[in-house]
Design an enzyme around this catalytic site. Structure first.
Site, PDB file in Angstrom:
ATOM      1  N   LYS A   1      -4.848  -9.458  -5.786  1.00 30.27           N
ATOM      2  CA  LYS A   1      -6.262  -9.994  -5.293  1.00 30.27           C
ATOM      3  C   LYS A   1      -7.437  -8.949  -5.459  1.00 30.27           C
ATOM      4  O   LYS A   1      -6.989  -7.588  -5.885  1.00 30.27           O
ATOM      5  CB  LYS A   1      -6.109 -10.084  -3.570  1.00 30.27           C
ATOM      6  CG  LYS A   1      -6.285  -8.726  -3.026  1.00 30.27           C
ATOM      7  CD  LYS A   1      -6.297  -9.056  -1.271  1.00 30.27           C
ATOM      8  CE  LYS A   1      -6.532  -7.771  -0.676  1.00 30.27           C
ATOM      9  NZ  LYS A   1      -8.102  -6.980  -0.821  1.00 30.27           N
TER      10      LYS A   1
ATOM     11  N   LYS B   1       0.700  -1.227  -0.159  1.00 26.93           N
ATOM     12  CA  LYS B   1      -0.044   0.094  -0.063  1.00 26.93           C
ATOM     13  C   LYS B   1       0.743   1.091   0.064  1.00 26.93           C
ATOM     14  O   LYS B   1       0.374   2.307  -0.598  1.00 26.93           O
ATOM     15  CB  LYS B   1      -0.889  -0.076   1.285  1.00 26.93           C
ATOM     16  CG  LYS B   1      -2.220  -0.939   1.143  1.00 26.93           C
ATOM     17  CD  LYS B   1      -3.416  -0.723   1.921  1.00 26.93           C
ATOM     18  CE  LYS B   1      -4.509  -1.744   1.598  1.00 26.93           C
ATOM     19  NZ  LYS B   1      -5.587  -1.419   2.118  1.00 26.93           N
TER      20      LYS B   1
ATOM     21  N   LYS C   1     -11.050  -3.328  -2.642  1.00 29.57           N
ATOM     22  CA  LYS C   1     -11.892  -2.110  -2.896  1.00 29.57           C
ATOM     23  C   LYS C   1     -11.117  -1.096  -3.305  1.00 29.57           C
ATOM     24  O   LYS C   1     -11.530  -0.057  -4.110  1.00 29.57           O
ATOM     25  CB  LYS C   1     -12.075  -1.542  -1.453  1.00 29.57           C
ATOM     26  CG  LYS C   1     -12.919  -2.583  -0.578  1.00 29.57           C
ATOM     27  CD  LYS C   1     -13.544  -1.714   0.660  1.00 29.57           C
ATOM     28  CE  LYS C   1     -13.952  -2.609   1.720  1.00 29.57           C
ATOM     29  NZ  LYS C   1     -12.733  -2.953   2.740  1.00 29.57           N
TER      30      LYS C   1
HETATM   31  P1  ATP Z   1      -8.501  -2.658   0.733  1.00 31.68           P
HETATM   32  O1  ATP Z   1      -7.857  -2.705  -0.670  1.00 31.68           O
HETATM   33  O2  ATP Z   1      -8.993  -0.953   1.114  1.00 31.68           O
HETATM   34  O3  ATP Z   1      -7.462  -2.879   1.685  1.00 31.68           O
HETATM   35  P2  ATP Z   1      -9.971  -4.954   0.682  1.00 31.68           P
HETATM   36  O4  ATP Z   1     -10.715  -5.342  -0.331  1.00 31.68           O
HETATM   37  O5  ATP Z   1      -8.781  -5.473   1.230  1.00 31.68           O
HETATM   38  O6  ATP Z   1      -9.736  -3.183   0.845  1.00 31.68           O
HETATM   39  P3  ATP Z   1     -10.395  -4.906   3.494  1.00 31.68           P
HETATM   40  O7  ATP Z   1     -11.722  -4.077   4.395  1.00 31.68           O
HETATM   41  O8  ATP Z   1      -9.157  -4.570   3.839  1.00 31.68           O
HETATM   42  O9  ATP Z   1     -10.999  -5.018   2.132  1.00 31.68           O
HETATM   43  O10 ATP Z   1     -10.585  -6.476   4.071  1.00 31.68           O
HETATM   44  C1  ATP Z   1     -11.942  -6.921   4.879  1.00 31.68           C
HETATM   45  C2  ATP Z   1     -11.906  -8.531   4.913  1.00 31.68           C
HETATM   46  O11 ATP Z   1     -11.975  -9.079   3.299  1.00 31.68           O
HETATM   47  C3  ATP Z   1     -10.696  -9.070   5.110  1.00 31.68           C
HETATM   48  O12 ATP Z   1     -11.024 -10.288   6.109  1.00 31.68           O
HETATM   49  C4  ATP Z   1      -9.924  -9.356   4.182  1.00 31.68           C
HETATM   50  O13 ATP Z   1      -9.162 -10.476   4.246  1.00 31.68           O
HETATM   51  C5  ATP Z   1     -11.194  -9.795   3.070  1.00 31.68           C
HETATM   52  N1  ATP Z   1     -10.676  -9.661   1.654  1.00 31.68           N
HETATM   53  C6  ATP Z   1     -10.361  -8.720   1.148  1.00 31.68           C
HETATM   54  N2  ATP Z   1      -9.957  -8.907  -0.243  1.00 31.68           N
HETATM   55  C7  ATP Z   1     -10.285 -10.390  -0.470  1.00 31.68           C
HETATM   56  C8  ATP Z   1     -10.014 -11.042  -1.641  1.00 31.68           C
HETATM   57  N3  ATP Z   1      -9.892 -10.536  -2.583  1.00 31.68           N
HETATM   58  N4  ATP Z   1     -10.803 -12.443  -1.240  1.00 31.68           N
HETATM   59  C9  ATP Z   1     -10.937 -12.933   0.037  1.00 31.68           C
HETATM   60  N5  ATP Z   1     -11.080 -12.170   0.918  1.00 31.68           N
HETATM   61  C10 ATP Z   1     -10.740 -10.791   0.714  1.00 31.68           C
HETATM   62 MG    MG Z   2      -7.372  -5.129   2.677  1.00 28.84          MG
END
Ligand code: ATP
Ligand code: MG
Length: 342
Positions: free
Chosen positions: A201, A118, A204
């Site tokens: 992955k 990040k 968001k």
């Molecule tokens: P950001 O990119 O802002 O970090 P994010 O998509 O990673 O957002 P988070 O709020 O950081 O979302 O994560 C929330 C939950 O979703 C965590 O348990 C994380 O491990 C899970 N998660 C995030 N992305 C994935 C993915 N691509 N596949 C499975 N689980 C995910």
């Molecule tokens: Mg995340």
């Protein structure tokens, strides 16, 4: 340390940073719902203090927090049963995080891959909060003495750090106070990949909206994103071994299997030999069937924001019944005058 000293308790959180997506649903939310039950106390949090480690527009942050709360409920979290709240309203998270900032070592934090990903090349310009993120996450978990934390695969390293912090705190102060938390990383979709790049992955924060399926996408958008998802020219294999070296194909099969509650083996027994031209519409239909009831329920709940705010306030109140005594005991252990009398 004996496991039995700590009552089983689940904690997990999601950042209200907008774009709640299919990876969050399959890797986290859906599994939060599975863990909800009479034998487990479940605590789920919209981690707004984590979200602001990168700048958030204040109005959008408020909207995303409420929308995420609607997402939790629409996916099946019962706010009467689980404790559902936003992190900033339970100040003990940030207070314990400070203690943990004094326990965790710079070297531990510098090794975190999320920090490296990040902050990118411009670490000097990243916020101190982004660097300290895993220490706040350890506090989120340990301020409940949580024993089980369901997360996606990307959070494994942060959970290991949480264990390291608990162990060091217990050693430093000669106590058996914080539990050694178990990560719960299970199922076919612990790491849903970007639809545009099978090596990244789904996130968001990905700049491309085509990389992810948002929980608020309509049926047409979901179908279009799946149709345009990157794949290779070969037909689907009949065995999972045939998915090795084919990250995009494996991702779509894993998504199908998680959405249909089957193993990838079962899915391939059904779809092996099919071309993507045939498989993608099947996946799109399944995704729409599973996600559209959730997105319409989210939209319905968002019509009554006062009710969402009441749910969050009530959740924070219930959360503090747990966190206030645990923080007070932590302060006593650390030697803060007055902690025993509050
Ligand atoms: P950001 O990119 O802002 O970090 P994010 O998509 O990673 O957002 P988070 O709020 O950081 O979302 O994560 C929330 C939950 O979703 C965590 O348990 C994380 O491990 C899970 N998660 C995030 N992305 C994935 C993915 N691509 N596949 C499975 N689980 C995910
Ligand atoms: Mg995340």
């Amino acid at each position: 340390m004996t496991e039995s000293k700590f009552t089983p308790r689940v904690f997990s959180g999601i950042q209200p940073s907008g774009n709640l997506h299919l990876g969050n649903y399959l890797g986290a939310l859906k599994r939060f719902v599975d863990m909800q039950g009479p034998d487990m106390e479940t605590v789920y949090c919209m981690v707004d203090l984590h979200a602001i480690t990168v700048w958030q527009d204040p109005k959008e942050l408020m909207h995303s927090t409420r929308e995420l709360c609607a997402g939790f409920i629409a996916a099946g979290i019962n706010p009467e049963q689980s404790i559902l709240f936003n992190q900033s309203q339970v100040p003990e998270h940030a207070q314990l995080a400070w203690i943990f900032n004094c326990v965790a070592r710079m070297g531990w934090m510098q090794r975190m891959t999320q920090w490296k990903d990040k902050a990118g090349k411009n670490q000097q310009n990243a916020s101190l909060g982004l660097f300290a993120y895993p220490s706040l996450m350890a506090a989120d978990i340990l301020v409940y003495h949580a024993t089980h934390v369901p997360v996606g695969e990307d959070q494994k390293q942060h959970l290991e750090l949480t264990r390291d912090i608990a162990i060091k705190f217990n050693n430093d102060f000669g106590v058996d106070f914080f539990p050694i938390t178990e990560p719960v990383i299970e199922g076919a979709a612990t790491r849903v990949m970007s639809l545009r790049d099978g090596s990244k992955k789904m996130s968001k924060s990905d700049a491309s909206d085509m990389s992810r399926i948002n929980m608020t996408d309509d049926a047409e958008t979901i179908a279009k994103k799946i149709r345009k998802a990157k794949t290779d020219p070969d037909a689907l294999p009949s065995e999972v071994e045939g998915l090795e070296e084919r990250p995009e194909a494996r991702n779509l099969v894993n998504i199908y299997s998680a959405l249909s509650d089957q193993t990838p083996e079962q899915v391939l027994a059904e779809v092996g030999g099919k071309q993507f031209g045939e498989f993608k519409p099947m996946l799109a239909d399944l995704a729409v069937a599973k996600l559209s009831p959730i997105s319409s329920e989210m939209a319905r709940l968002m019509n009554d924001q006062a009710e969402i705010d009441r749910i969050l306030a009530r959740g924070a109140e219930r959360a503090r019944q747990i966190t206030v005594p645990i923080l007070r005991q932590t302060y006593e252990i650390v030697g803060m005058v007055g902690a025993g009398q509050n």
